[in-house]
Design a protein around this motif. Structure first.
Motif, PDB file in Angstrom:
ATOM      1  N   ALA A  31       0.843  -1.190   0.000  1.00 20.59           N
ATOM      2  CA  ALA A  31       0.000   0.000   0.000  1.00 20.59           C
ATOM      3  C   ALA A  31       0.879   1.241   0.000  1.00 20.59           C
ATOM      4  CB  ALA A  31      -0.898  -0.008   1.233  1.00 20.59           C
ATOM      5  N   PRO A  32       0.446   2.324  -0.664  1.00 22.08           N
ATOM      6  CA  PRO A  32       1.254   3.548  -0.692  1.00 22.08           C
ATOM      7  C   PRO A  32       1.329   4.186   0.687  1.00 22.08           C
ATOM      8  CG  PRO A  32      -0.909   3.926  -1.667  1.00 22.08           C
ATOM      9  CD  PRO A  32      -0.788   2.442  -1.436  1.00 22.08           C
ATOM     10  N   VAL A  33       2.447   4.812   0.992  1.00 16.78           N
ATOM     11  CA  VAL A  33       2.651   5.498   2.268  1.00 16.78           C
ATOM     12  C   VAL A  33       3.203   6.887   1.992  1.00 16.78           C
ATOM     13  CG1 VAL A  33       3.037   3.373   3.572  1.00 16.78           C
ATOM     14  CG2 VAL A  33       4.962   4.509   2.474  1.00 16.78           C
ATOM     15  N   LEU A  34       3.108   7.744   3.007  1.00 16.41           N
ATOM     16  CA  LEU A  34       3.597   9.110   2.865  1.00 16.41           C
ATOM     17  C   LEU A  34       5.125   9.137   2.878  1.00 16.41           C
ATOM     18  CD1 LEU A  34       1.206  11.153   5.191  1.00 16.41           C
ATOM     19  CD2 LEU A  34       1.133  10.923   2.719  1.00 16.41           C
ATOM     20  N   PRO A  35       5.737   9.902   1.980  1.00 18.24           N
ATOM     21  CA  PRO A  35       7.202  10.031   2.012  1.00 18.24           C
ATOM     22  C   PRO A  35       7.628  11.017   3.077  1.00 18.24           C
ATOM     23  CG  PRO A  35       6.297  11.335   0.226  1.00 18.24           C
ATOM     24  CD  PRO A  35       5.136  10.601   0.843  1.00 18.24           C
ATOM     25  N   ASN A  36       8.900  11.016   3.410  1.00 22.59           N
ATOM     26  CA  ASN A  36       9.470  11.971   4.357  1.00 22.59           C
ATOM     27  C   ASN A  36       9.847  13.239   3.603  1.00 22.59           C
ATOM     28  OD1 ASN A  36      10.667  13.303   6.443  1.00 22.59           O
ATOM     29  ND2 ASN A  36      12.394  11.913   6.658  1.00 22.59           N
ATOM     30  N   PRO A  38      12.025  22.117   0.495  1.00 20.18           N
ATOM     31  CA  PRO A  38      11.230  23.321   0.253  1.00 20.18           C
ATOM     32  C   PRO A  38       9.765  22.942   0.084  1.00 20.18           C
ATOM     33  CG  PRO A  38      13.176  23.277  -1.148  1.00 20.18           C
ATOM     34  CD  PRO A  38      13.075  21.925  -0.517  1.00 20.18           C
ATOM     35  N   PHE A  39       8.880  23.878   0.398  1.00 21.48           N
ATOM     36  CA  PHE A  39       7.456  23.546   0.394  1.00 21.48           C
ATOM     37  C   PHE A  39       6.975  23.082  -0.967  1.00 21.48           C
ATOM     38  CE2 PHE A  39       3.048  24.905  -0.367  1.00 21.48           C
ATOM     39  CZ  PHE A  39       2.399  24.106   0.564  1.00 21.48           C
ATOM     40  N   ASP A  40       7.441  23.727  -2.056  1.00 21.68           N
ATOM     41  CA  ASP A  40       6.934  23.334  -3.373  1.00 21.68           C
ATOM     42  C   ASP A  40       7.307  21.897  -3.707  1.00 21.68           C
ATOM     43  OD1 ASP A  40       9.600  23.920  -3.521  1.00 21.68           O
ATOM     44  OD2 ASP A  40       9.489  25.040  -5.408  1.00 21.68           O
ATOM     45  N   GLN A  41       8.546  21.481  -3.370  1.00 23.68           N
ATOM     46  CA  GLN A  41       8.942  20.099  -3.625  1.00 23.68           C
ATOM     47  C   GLN A  41       8.188  19.124  -2.719  1.00 23.68           C
ATOM     48  OE1 GLN A  41      13.185  19.578  -3.511  1.00 23.68           O
ATOM     49  NE2 GLN A  41      13.598  21.346  -4.804  1.00 23.68           N
ATOM     50  N   ALA A  42       8.008  19.508  -1.458  1.00 24.29           N
ATOM     51  CA  ALA A  42       7.291  18.640  -0.525  1.00 24.29           C
ATOM     52  C   ALA A  42       5.840  18.448  -0.964  1.00 24.29           C
ATOM     53  CB  ALA A  42       7.340  19.236   0.879  1.00 24.29           C
ATOM     54  N   GLU A  43       5.223  19.504  -1.445  1.00 22.60           N
ATOM     55  CA  GLU A  43       3.828  19.401  -1.901  1.00 22.60           C
ATOM     56  C   GLU A  43       3.710  18.449  -3.088  1.00 22.60           C
ATOM     57  OE1 GLU A  43       0.187  22.514  -2.771  1.00 22.60           O
ATOM     58  OE2 GLU A  43       2.190  23.034  -3.471  1.00 22.60           O
ATOM     59  N   LYS A  44       4.641  18.553  -4.032  1.00 18.36           N
ATOM     60  CA  LYS A  44       4.616  17.661  -5.194  1.00 18.36           C
ATOM     61  C   LYS A  44       4.815  16.208  -4.761  1.00 18.36           C
ATOM     62  CE  LYS A  44       6.350  21.050  -8.543  1.00 18.36           C
ATOM     63  NZ  LYS A  44       7.486  21.404  -9.443  1.00 18.36           N
ATOM     64  N   ALA A  45       5.746  15.976  -3.820  1.00 20.91           N
ATOM     65  CA  ALA A  45       6.006  14.604  -3.368  1.00 20.91           C
ATOM     66  C   ALA A  45       4.783  14.005  -2.677  1.00 20.91           C
ATOM     67  CB  ALA A  45       7.211  14.578  -2.441  1.00 20.91           C
ATOM     68  N   LEU A  46       4.101  14.804  -1.853  1.00 20.95           N
ATOM     69  CA  LEU A  46       2.928  14.294  -1.143  1.00 20.95           C
ATOM     70  C   LEU A  46       1.769  14.032  -2.091  1.00 20.95           C
ATOM     71  CD1 LEU A  46       3.053  16.515   2.067  1.00 20.95           C
ATOM     72  CD2 LEU A  46       3.589  14.094   1.882  1.00 20.95           C
ATOM     73  N   LYS A  47       1.551  14.934  -3.027  1.00 25.49           N
ATOM     74  CA  LYS A  47       0.455  14.721  -3.978  1.00 25.49           C
ATOM     75  C   LYS A  47       0.760  13.549  -4.900  1.00 25.49           C
ATOM     76  CE  LYS A  47      -1.639  19.294  -3.938  1.00 25.49           C
ATOM     77  NZ  LYS A  47      -2.107  20.450  -4.736  1.00 25.49           N
ATOM     78  N   ALA A  59      -3.158  10.827   3.479  1.00 27.60           N
ATOM     79  CA  ALA A  59      -4.293  11.595   4.004  1.00 27.60           C
ATOM     80  C   ALA A  59      -3.948  13.067   3.866  1.00 27.60           C
ATOM     81  CB  ALA A  59      -4.570  11.228   5.463  1.00 27.60           C
ATOM     82  N   ASP A  60      -4.937  13.940   4.085  1.00 30.88           N
ATOM     83  CA  ASP A  60      -4.676  15.372   4.023  1.00 30.88           C
ATOM     84  C   ASP A  60      -3.529  15.716   4.973  1.00 30.88           C
ATOM     85  OD1 ASP A  60      -6.713  15.532   2.246  1.00 30.88           O
ATOM     86  OD2 ASP A  60      -8.160  16.416   3.618  1.00 30.88           O
ATOM     87  N   ALA A  61      -2.543  16.442   4.468  1.00 25.74           N
ATOM     88  CA  ALA A  61      -1.327  16.689   5.232  1.00 25.74           C
ATOM     89  C   ALA A  61      -1.198  18.157   5.602  1.00 25.74           C
ATOM     90  CB  ALA A  61      -0.089  16.245   4.437  1.00 25.74           C
TER      91      ALA A  61
END
Length: 250
Positions: free
Chosen positions: A106-111, A116-125, A164-166
């Motif tokens: 199952a997919p899980v959230l990355p660290n 930077p926020f823009d990269q983190a947002e892309k990784a989470l989405k 989930a919503d982060a």
């Protein structure tokens, strides 16, 4: 008496060669069909040495072609097997007959901490998160309208959880992350209450005098003003707990 010229013996007649006795045909047969070529070679009038050499060379050539053909077939079989594996249905794992396929992880959230926020947002989405919220990690520092380059100090849910919503707690460029969320960047300054006019003038029961004001006895002692006697600057009845006219004497 005239003698007639001697009669010369006629040239011996060469035997007629059939088509399969011609040298070119035999050599072609030795290359293309070695067994047939060897048989034809031994039916010619070649010397014994030539026949042996032709037989050995043709046999070696036949063996080389035979074994190299087997290797090519094995290579072709390997290619066919690889092609069959590549054309399997996308996303399906290779299974052994009679053995059930193992379920995919199952997919899980990355660290995304320190990104930077823009990269983190892309990784989470990319991991399946539908909504990513941003907050300033310091309670006394507002989040800038442009915060794509702000760094991530904390993420919620944590890495490894189900998508989930982060919510990401960010810090401005050049600032360090605190030990926990809900922290102030700047120390809070406590303002002393403004004394009443009577307390400032030392009248109407306060017994104080002057314009000095001390929040408590610790502040008066730190300023070197304690004990404060009635009528001296900074004296007020709130600091004179026993009402003996001397404040902060204990």
């Amino acid at each position: 008496m005239y003698s007639p010229p001697a009669q010369h013996a006629p040239y011996p007649q060469q035997p007629v060669q059939r088509w399969w006795q011609r040298t070119g045909v035999i050599i072609a047969a030795l290359v293309l069909l070695p067994p047939l070529g060897i048989a034809l070679a031994w039916m010619t009038r070649w010397t014994q040495g030539k026949k042996i050499v032709a037989t050995v060379l043709s046999a070696l050539w036949f063996l080389i072609v035979l074994f190299s053909g087997g290797d090519d077939k094995a290579a072709d079989d390997d290619k066919v097997g690889a092609a069959n594996a590549a054309t399997a249905s996308p996303g399906s794992a290779a299974t052994t007959p009679g053995k059930p396929a193992e379920p995919s992880a199952a997919p899980v959230l990355p660290n995304v901490v320190s990104m930077p926020f823009d990269q983190a947002e892309k990784a989470l989405k990319g991991a399946g998160v539908a909504k990513v919220s941003a907050l300033s990690v310091y309670t006394d520092v507002p989040l800038a309208s442009y915060h794509s380059n702000w760094g991530v100090c904390f993420q919620s849910p944590a890495a490894g959880a189900a998508p989930a919503d982060a919510t990401l707690h960010l810090v401005a460029p050049g600032k360090t992350c605190p030990a926990a969320t809900g922290t102030r960047l700047h120390a809070e300054v406590t303002k002393a209450p403004t004394p009443t006019q009577e307390e400032a003038d030392g009248t109407s029961g306060t017994g104080g005098g002057g314009s000095a004001y001390y929040k408590n006895c610790d502040a008066a002692k730190a300023a070197g003003a304690a004990p404060i006697r009635k009528g001296q600057p900074g004296y007020r009845s709130a600091l004179d707990k026993d009402g003996d006219g001397v404040a902060c004497d204990k």
